[in-house]
Motif scaffolding. Structure first.
Motif, short mmCIF file in Angstrom:
data_model
loop_
_atom_site.label_atom_id
_atom_site.label_comp_id
_atom_site.label_asym_id
_atom_site.label_seq_id
_atom_site.Cartn_x
_atom_site.Cartn_y
_atom_site.Cartn_z
N SER A 41 -47.78 14.71 -13.81
CA SER A 41 -48.24 13.62 -13.30
C SER A 41 -48.56 13.62 -11.75
N ASP A 42 -49.20 12.78 -11.03
CA ASP A 42 -49.13 12.74 -9.76
C ASP A 42 -47.88 12.76 -8.99
N LYS A 43 -47.00 12.24 -9.51
CA LYS A 43 -45.53 12.29 -8.99
C LYS A 43 -44.79 13.35 -9.29
N GLU A 44 -45.12 14.17 -10.05
CA GLU A 44 -44.67 15.31 -10.53
C GLU A 44 -44.63 16.81 -10.06
N LYS A 75 -55.98 11.43 -17.40
CA LYS A 75 -55.73 10.18 -16.78
C LYS A 75 -54.22 10.19 -16.30
N LYS A 76 -53.34 10.29 -17.34
CA LYS A 76 -52.03 10.33 -17.02
C LYS A 76 -51.52 11.48 -16.42
N TYR A 77 -51.88 12.69 -16.69
CA TYR A 77 -51.41 13.92 -16.17
C TYR A 77 -52.62 14.62 -15.69
#
Length: 137
Positions: A41-44, A75-77
């Motif tokens: 994801s964007d935060k990972e 979209k999620k990853y």
């Protein structure tokens, strides 16, 4: 990969980077071929070097393919494994048996020698083009 020490080849879809990092150590140290998409994801994105560290332990690895996720996960990853030194690519420098490393972020070209009529060929070309894929030949 955490319990099958005799594995030689793994071909799979997507795996969450977080699950790999938080999971048990891989024991399939004789693995020669791995084709899998690591999903972030964007935060990972900070997990990227940790994925490269896991891969670096597969010292018998000869073929590595890390592709793009399918549309249903984009979209999620949205972040693929980043093939940059600052993301940890240099960690793989010890994999001296590696003979192929494929990192396909998106299918953009298809080479086809289709024995079909021109109408069907045009339909295929339009279908591929609508998905951003160019048909060559």
């Amino acid at each position: 990969m955490c319990s099958c020490s005799a594995l030689k080849k793994v071909i799979g879809g997507g795996v969450l980077a977080k699950d790999v990092v938080e999971g048990k150590p891989w024991v399939c140290l004789s693995l020669k071929c791995l084709s899998i998409c690591f999903m972030f994801s964007d935060k990972e994105q900070h997990l990227q070097p940790l994925i490269f560290e896991r891969l670096a332990k597969l010292t018998r690895l000869e073929h590595l393919c890390s592709g793009a996720v399918g549309r249903s996960f984009q979209k999620k990853y949205p972040v693929p494994l980043q093939l940059r030194l600052q993301s940890g690519l240099n960690i793989l420098s010890g994999l001296w048996r590696m003979v192929s490393f494929t990192a396909s972020q998106k299918l953009v070209l298809v080479y086809a020698n289709l024995d079909i009529d021109e109408v069907t060929r045009a339909e295929f070309k339009n279908l591929f083009k609508s998905h951003g894929i160019e048909l060559w030949r």
